[in-house]
Write a protein that holds these residues in place. Structure first.
Motif, PDB file in Angstrom:
ATOM      1  N   UNK A   6       0.840  -1.196   0.000  1.00  0.00           N
ATOM      2  CA  UNK A   6       0.000   0.000   0.000  1.00  0.00           C
ATOM      3  C   UNK A   6       0.873   1.242   0.000  1.00  0.00           C
ATOM      4  N   UNK A   7       0.276   2.368  -0.353  1.00  0.00           N
ATOM      5  CA  UNK A   7       0.959   3.666  -0.356  1.00  0.00           C
ATOM      6  C   UNK A   7       0.316   4.578   0.681  1.00  0.00           C
ATOM      7  N   UNK A   8       1.111   5.515   1.183  1.00  0.00           N
ATOM      8  CA  UNK A   8       0.596   6.537   2.088  1.00  0.00           C
ATOM      9  C   UNK A   8       0.052   7.714   1.273  1.00  0.00           C
ATOM     10  N   UNK A   9      -1.091   8.250   1.666  1.00  0.00           N
ATOM     11  CA  UNK A   9      -1.576   9.463   0.998  1.00  0.00           C
ATOM     12  C   UNK A   9      -0.754  10.675   1.409  1.00  0.00           C
ATOM     13  N   UNK A  10      -0.712  11.667   0.546  1.00  0.00           N
ATOM     14  CA  UNK A  10      -0.078  12.933   0.898  1.00  0.00           C
ATOM     15  C   UNK A  10       1.428  12.895   1.012  1.00  0.00           C
ATOM     16  N   UNK A  11       2.080  12.006   0.282  1.00  0.00           N
ATOM     17  CA  UNK A  11       3.536  11.949   0.348  1.00  0.00           C
ATOM     18  C   UNK A  11       4.151  13.186  -0.303  1.00  0.00           C
ATOM     19  N   UNK A  12       5.269  13.643   0.246  1.00  0.00           N
ATOM     20  CA  UNK A  12       5.893  14.891  -0.178  1.00  0.00           C
ATOM     21  C   UNK A  12       7.151  14.686  -1.015  1.00  0.00           C
ATOM     22  N   UNK A  13       7.690  13.468  -1.028  1.00  0.00           N
ATOM     23  CA  UNK A  13       8.952  13.211  -1.713  1.00  0.00           C
ATOM     24  C   UNK A  13       8.849  11.935  -2.538  1.00  0.00           C
ATOM     25  N   UNK A  14       9.569  11.892  -3.640  1.00  0.00           N
ATOM     26  CA  UNK A  14       9.722  10.633  -4.358  1.00  0.00           C
ATOM     27  C   UNK A  14      10.669   9.738  -3.567  1.00  0.00           C
ATOM     28  N   UNK A  15      10.688   8.436  -3.893  1.00  0.00           N
ATOM     29  CA  UNK A  15      11.613   7.555  -3.184  1.00  0.00           C
ATOM     30  C   UNK A  15      13.057   7.973  -3.439  1.00  0.00           C
ATOM     31  N   UNK A  16      13.359   8.363  -4.690  1.00  0.00           N
ATOM     32  CA  UNK A  16      14.714   8.781  -5.008  1.00  0.00           C
ATOM     33  C   UNK A  16      15.159   9.978  -4.182  1.00  0.00           C
ATOM     34  N   UNK A  17      14.275  10.986  -4.069  1.00  0.00           N
ATOM     35  CA  UNK A  17      14.613  12.182  -3.285  1.00  0.00           C
ATOM     36  C   UNK A  17      14.733  11.839  -1.809  1.00  0.00           C
TER      37      UNK A  17
END
Length: 444
Positions: free
Chosen positions: A150-161
């Motif tokens: 699952x994913x979290x809503x409202x994420x602020x960064x990409x995995x790379x960043x």
């Protein structure tokens, strides 16, 4: 710096003999919590005597959780590093527990690695936790990207960043699992090529490769199936960008014959070679990743993190709500995919049943075919609040309080088993216990 590791395999007791006899094994990785520093398995000792590097891989620190890392767990991990003579130690970017004093709520254990939100709060907490761990460990630390349902809503960064800033701020190294990149592609729509392009591969310590299975449109990172072609292709793409210091095949269940394991290792080597040969102009993958933190216990070489007390509180509340929904049946927090959360909840319960059966193998013998159904019914009512061994004891006690199992003989054997382990002092093994242990040995 670890230098070049080469090709390795995850050491497990079930394949210990095969690993010892397999040619071309340069190093092995062992689950840190599964070894006792004073009583290393003879197979691991023999491998070490032959000069095979052994790296401990932790699964229970929960560095992505809201709490500070537990001092006892860090000390235990450091002990294993010393006992194995390891050049580095690895863990995960994940949370595995929530609740407790920080949120004034009951403690909850996931029994599995769960994704952290890619937010500033989570990054600040993770960076501070990593620095604490680095200061407590005698060798460099590398962290693994995890697979997620699952994913979290409202994420602020990409995995790379997220990972780039983590490396910049702490100097930690990375263990990149290409199978997890494939899992996140299927489950979360994240492009593996874009992920690779954004990762700070100069911090690469080594690479994991593993198999999985797709069911109903969801990819399960099972470590119990052959490595699929898409995972090998991602490995080739990574090797085209940087020469990985080491590549390791993971297998945790449904172990194939040694010849099949050897073929999988050959496929891994071929995938790496293909990446190197495809490197533009023959230069892109000629160097080895530098590995970020250059010395033992590197406590951060980049930007200092801000105070994180409030970030811990906010993250703690969010993670507790998620874990409670997964293991205690509370409502799913707003913004999460409810169908995916149901899949994750079922997967956690199934894994919990499997692990309890491994740490307390007498229970499936005593309960027979009824074990799994009984445990899953128990798990729906009782979230795990401590380790799996405690879970096994509480499960047995729960059944006995209910007057189960119905068969008097099985109930007597279960009571004897429970008393042997839960009493105020160790008891001499009863005839029942000796009988169950004999059946288990006969099965093996």
């Amino acid at each position: 710096m670890t230098g070049r590791l080469g090709t390795g395999i995850g050491w497990r007791p079930e394949i210990a003999d095969a690993v010892e006899g397999m040619p071309g094994i340069d190093w092995v990785e062992v689950v840190a919590e599964n070894v006792c520093p004073g009583h290393l398995p003879e197979s691991l000792s023999r491998l070490r005597e032959r000069g095979v590097t052994v790296i401990p891989h932790g699964v229970s620190l929960g560095l992505g959780g809201a709490d500070r890392p537990d001092e006892g767990r860090l000390a235990a991990l450091a002990e294993r590093v010393e006992a194995l003579g390891a050049p580095l130690v690895t863990e995960h970017i994940a949370f595995v527990r929530a609740g407790g004093a920080l949120t004034a709520s009951p403690p909850l254990e996931a029994g599995h690695l769960l994704p952290v939100p890619r937010t500033r709060d989570a990054l600040d907490v993770l960076c501070e936790n990593v620095r604490i761990a680095q200061d407590a460990l005698p060798v460099p630390l590398a962290l693994e990207n995890i697979a997620a349902l699952f994913s979290w809503p409202g994420e602020e960064l990409t995995e790379g960043r997220f990972l780039s800033e983590l490396v910049e701020r702490t100097g930690v190294r990375l263990l990149i699992d290409v199978a997890n990149l494939h899992t996140n592609h299927v489950n979360r729509g994240e492009d593996p090529a874009e992920a690779l392009a954004a990762l700070p591969l100069e911090a690469l310590a080594y690479v994991h490769v593993a198999g999985g299975v797709e069911r109903d449109g969801v990819w399960h990172d099972s470590h119990a199936h052959p490595v699929p072609r898409p995972v090998l292709d991602i490995l080739t793409a990574l090797a085209g960008r940087v020469a990985p210091p080491g590549v390791l095949l993971e297998r945790d269940d449904d172990f194939p014959a040694p010849a099949e394991l050897a073929r999988e290792l050959d496929a891994v080597r071929e995938a790496v070679d293909a990446g190197r040969s495809r490197a533009v102009g023959g230069t892109a993958a000629t160097g080895t990743a530098s590995g970020g933190a250059a010395g033992a216990g590197a406590g951060g070489v980049g930007v200092l993190a801000p105070p994180v007390a409030r970030a811990r509180e906010r993250l703690g509340v969010a993670q507790t709500a998620v874990l409670s929904a997964l293991v205690a049946g509370t409502p799913v927090p707003e913004g999460f995919d409810r169908a995916r959360m149901r899949v994750q909840a079922r997967a956690l319960a199934a894994k919990r049943a499997d692990v309890v059966a491994k740490v307390a193998p007498e229970l499936p013998v005593i309960l027979g075919a009824r074990y799994r159904e009984a445990f899953l019914a128990y798990a729906r009512q009782r979230p795990m609040t401590a380790g799996h061994r405690r879970d096994a004891l509480e499960f047995a006690g729960h059944l006995l309080k209910l007057g189960h199992p119905a068969d008097a003989g099985a109930r007597r054997r279960l009571r004897e088993w429970w008393l042997d382990r839960a009493g105020p002092a160790p008891r001499r093994a009863s005839a029942t216990t000796r009988l169950v242990r004999g059946l288990l040995r006969h099965r093996a």
